[in-house]
Design a protein around this motif. Structure first.
Motif, PDB file in Angstrom:
ATOM      1  N   GLU A  74       0.753  -1.095  -0.092  1.00  0.00           N
ATOM      2  CA  GLU A  74       0.071   0.024   0.064  1.00  0.00           C
ATOM      3  C   GLU A  74       0.950   1.227   0.057  1.00  0.00           C
ATOM      4  O   GLU A  74       1.737   1.312   0.878  1.00  0.00           O
ATOM      5  CB  GLU A  74      -0.708  -0.079   1.235  1.00  0.00           C
ATOM      6  N   VAL A  75       0.646   2.065  -1.054  1.00  0.00           N
ATOM      7  CA  VAL A  75       1.441   3.285  -0.858  1.00  0.00           C
ATOM      8  C   VAL A  75       0.786   4.505  -0.250  1.00  0.00           C
ATOM      9  O   VAL A  75      -0.299   4.684  -0.163  1.00  0.00           O
ATOM     10  CB  VAL A  75       1.549   3.645  -2.457  1.00  0.00           C
ATOM     11  N   VAL A  76       1.395   4.681   0.773  1.00  0.00           N
ATOM     12  CA  VAL A  76       0.817   5.750   1.820  1.00  0.00           C
ATOM     13  C   VAL A  76       0.990   7.084   1.503  1.00  0.00           C
ATOM     14  O   VAL A  76       0.292   8.043   1.264  1.00  0.00           O
ATOM     15  CB  VAL A  76       1.332   5.639   3.428  1.00  0.00           C
ATOM     16  N   ARG A  77       2.461   7.349   0.765  1.00  0.00           N
ATOM     17  CA  ARG A  77       2.727   8.827   0.313  1.00  0.00           C
ATOM     18  C   ARG A  77       3.758   8.562  -0.824  1.00  0.00           C
ATOM     19  O   ARG A  77       4.827   7.841  -0.607  1.00  0.00           O
ATOM     20  CB  ARG A  77       3.552   9.493   1.714  1.00  0.00           C
ATOM     21  N   TYR A  78       3.559   9.452  -1.817  1.00  0.00           N
ATOM     22  CA  TYR A  78       4.448   9.410  -3.016  1.00  0.00           C
ATOM     23  C   TYR A  78       4.324  10.755  -3.570  1.00  0.00           C
ATOM     24  O   TYR A  78       3.630  11.080  -4.203  1.00  0.00           O
ATOM     25  CB  TYR A  78       3.842   8.480  -3.985  1.00  0.00           C
ATOM     26  N   VAL A  79       5.251  11.612  -3.165  1.00  0.00           N
ATOM     27  CA  VAL A  79       5.652  12.975  -3.345  1.00  0.00           C
ATOM     28  C   VAL A  79       6.878  13.208  -3.926  1.00  0.00           C
ATOM     29  O   VAL A  79       7.899  12.593  -3.237  1.00  0.00           O
ATOM     30  CB  VAL A  79       5.307  13.930  -2.276  1.00  0.00           C
ATOM     31  N   GLY A  80       7.133  13.971  -5.073  1.00  0.00           N
ATOM     32  CA  GLY A  80       8.398  14.395  -5.617  1.00  0.00           C
ATOM     33  C   GLY A  80       8.719  15.494  -5.050  1.00  0.00           C
ATOM     34  O   GLY A  80       8.211  16.244  -4.095  1.00  0.00           O
ATOM     35  N   ARG A  81      10.085  15.744  -5.370  1.00  0.00           N
ATOM     36  CA  ARG A  81      10.554  17.089  -4.894  1.00  0.00           C
ATOM     37  C   ARG A  81      10.075  18.461  -5.352  1.00  0.00           C
ATOM     38  O   ARG A  81       9.689  18.248  -6.475  1.00  0.00           O
ATOM     39  CB  ARG A  81      12.166  17.000  -5.001  1.00  0.00           C
ATOM     40  N   ALA A  82       9.996  19.295  -4.779  1.00  0.00           N
ATOM     41  CA  ALA A  82       9.601  20.798  -5.206  1.00  0.00           C
ATOM     42  C   ALA A  82      10.605  21.075  -6.252  1.00  0.00           C
ATOM     43  O   ALA A  82      11.501  20.659  -6.579  1.00  0.00           O
ATOM     44  CB  ALA A  82       9.243  21.735  -4.352  1.00  0.00           C
ATOM     45  N   ALA A  83      10.194  22.184  -7.128  1.00  0.00           N
ATOM     46  CA  ALA A  83      10.953  22.711  -8.241  1.00  0.00           C
ATOM     47  C   ALA A  83      12.451  23.194  -7.880  1.00  0.00           C
ATOM     48  O   ALA A  83      13.363  22.910  -8.532  1.00  0.00           O
ATOM     49  CB  ALA A  83      10.035  23.841  -8.907  1.00  0.00           C
ATOM     50  N   GLY A  84      12.314  23.828  -6.810  1.00  0.00           N
ATOM     51  CA  GLY A  84      13.740  24.188  -6.267  1.00  0.00           C
ATOM     52  C   GLY A  84      13.997  24.114  -4.902  1.00  0.00           C
ATOM     53  O   GLY A  84      13.023  23.543  -4.098  1.00  0.00           O
ATOM     54  N   PRO A  85      15.160  23.915  -4.218  1.00  0.00           N
ATOM     55  CA  PRO A  85      15.596  23.496  -3.018  1.00  0.00           C
ATOM     56  C   PRO A  85      14.795  24.362  -1.979  1.00  0.00           C
ATOM     57  O   PRO A  85      14.795  23.732  -0.815  1.00  0.00           O
ATOM     58  CB  PRO A  85      17.155  23.627  -2.899  1.00  0.00           C
ATOM     59  N   ASP A  86      14.614  25.738  -2.203  1.00  0.00           N
ATOM     60  CA  ASP A  86      13.773  26.425  -0.948  1.00  0.00           C
ATOM     61  C   ASP A  86      12.522  26.312  -1.155  1.00  0.00           C
ATOM     62  O   ASP A  86      12.002  26.924  -0.388  1.00  0.00           O
ATOM     63  CB  ASP A  86      14.416  27.683  -1.335  1.00  0.00           C
ATOM     64  N   GLU A  87      11.997  25.774  -2.130  1.00  0.00           N
ATOM     65  CA  GLU A  87      10.362  25.791  -2.539  1.00  0.00           C
ATOM     66  C   GLU A  87       9.562  24.629  -1.170  1.00  0.00           C
ATOM     67  O   GLU A  87      10.341  23.669  -1.060  1.00  0.00           O
ATOM     68  CB  GLU A  87       9.897  25.468  -3.761  1.00  0.00           C
ATOM     69  N   ALA A  88       8.479  24.897  -0.825  1.00  0.00           N
ATOM     70  CA  ALA A  88       7.828  24.097  -0.198  1.00  0.00           C
ATOM     71  C   ALA A  88       6.860  23.258  -0.870  1.00  0.00           C
ATOM     72  O   ALA A  88       6.213  23.899  -2.042  1.00  0.00           O
ATOM     73  CB  ALA A  88       7.028  24.824   0.979  1.00  0.00           C
ATOM     74  N   ASP A  89       6.381  22.223  -0.382  1.00  0.00           N
ATOM     75  CA  ASP A  89       5.329  21.235  -1.049  1.00  0.00           C
ATOM     76  C   ASP A  89       3.829  21.955  -0.703  1.00  0.00           C
ATOM     77  O   ASP A  89       3.841  22.835   0.200  1.00  0.00           O
ATOM     78  CB  ASP A  89       5.222  19.813  -0.716  1.00  0.00           C
ATOM     79  N   PRO A  90       2.773  21.603  -1.251  1.00  0.00           N
ATOM     80  CA  PRO A  90       1.679  22.155  -0.976  1.00  0.00           C
ATOM     81  C   PRO A  90       1.180  22.274   0.700  1.00  0.00           C
ATOM     82  O   PRO A  90       0.409  22.957   0.998  1.00  0.00           O
ATOM     83  CB  PRO A  90       0.529  21.352  -1.590  1.00  0.00           C
ATOM     84  N   LYS A  91       1.799  21.203   1.389  1.00  0.00           N
ATOM     85  CA  LYS A  91       1.441  21.204   2.752  1.00  0.00           C
ATOM     86  C   LYS A  91       2.248  21.953   3.625  1.00  0.00           C
ATOM     87  O   LYS A  91       2.217  22.195   4.826  1.00  0.00           O
ATOM     88  CB  LYS A  91       1.449  19.814   3.285  1.00  0.00           C
TER      89      LYS A  91
END
Length: 126
Positions: free
Chosen positions: A104-121
């Motif tokens: 079961e995949v619980v979380r599958y999220v890639g990196r943001a576009a830049g090293p200082d950017e945050a994900d939607p959460k």
């Protein structure tokens, strides 16, 4: 990026680090083919000791036996995509072990576009 949550299959291929495909490490060929097939992700894990169908122990502890250490390639995606990829493994893997396990995949999220950017959460990417 492929979206993946919920039920999935984990494909594990256990081979030796010295296994090759056309003068290229076999694990590299498998990862690149998985990528080309659009699978969700793959990782290669280097073992320090193991044995297979030949019953010969390969270990990093003894210099004389430190050749051809075990390598595990793990690929996770939907059952349909993993099963569609299996014929390529039939072509590539002459010796080794190939297994499938439900997961079961619980979380599958890639990196943001830049090293200082945050994900939607709001969490900072590594």
């Amino acid at each position: 990026m492929t979206a993946l949550t919920g039920r999935a299959l984990r494909l594990t291929v256990c081979i030796g680090e010295d296994d090759t495909w056309h003068h290229r490490p076999l694990y590299t060929e498998i990862v690149h083919r998985a990528h080309s097939a659009g699978l969700a992700g793959a990782g290669v894990f280097h073992g320090i000791e193991g044995f297979g169908a030949s019953s010969r122990i390969h270990t990093a502890r003894l210099l004389s036996l430190s050749e051809d250490l075990p390598v595990a390639i793990v690929v996770v995606d939907t059952e349909e995509r993993i099963r569609a990829f299996l014929p390529q493994l039939d072509e590539l893997v002459g010796e080794g072990l190939v297994t499938l396990e439900e997961c079961e995949v619980v979380r599958y999220v890639g990196r943001a576009a830049g090293p200082d950017e945050a994900d939607p959460k709001g969490k900072k990417s590594l």
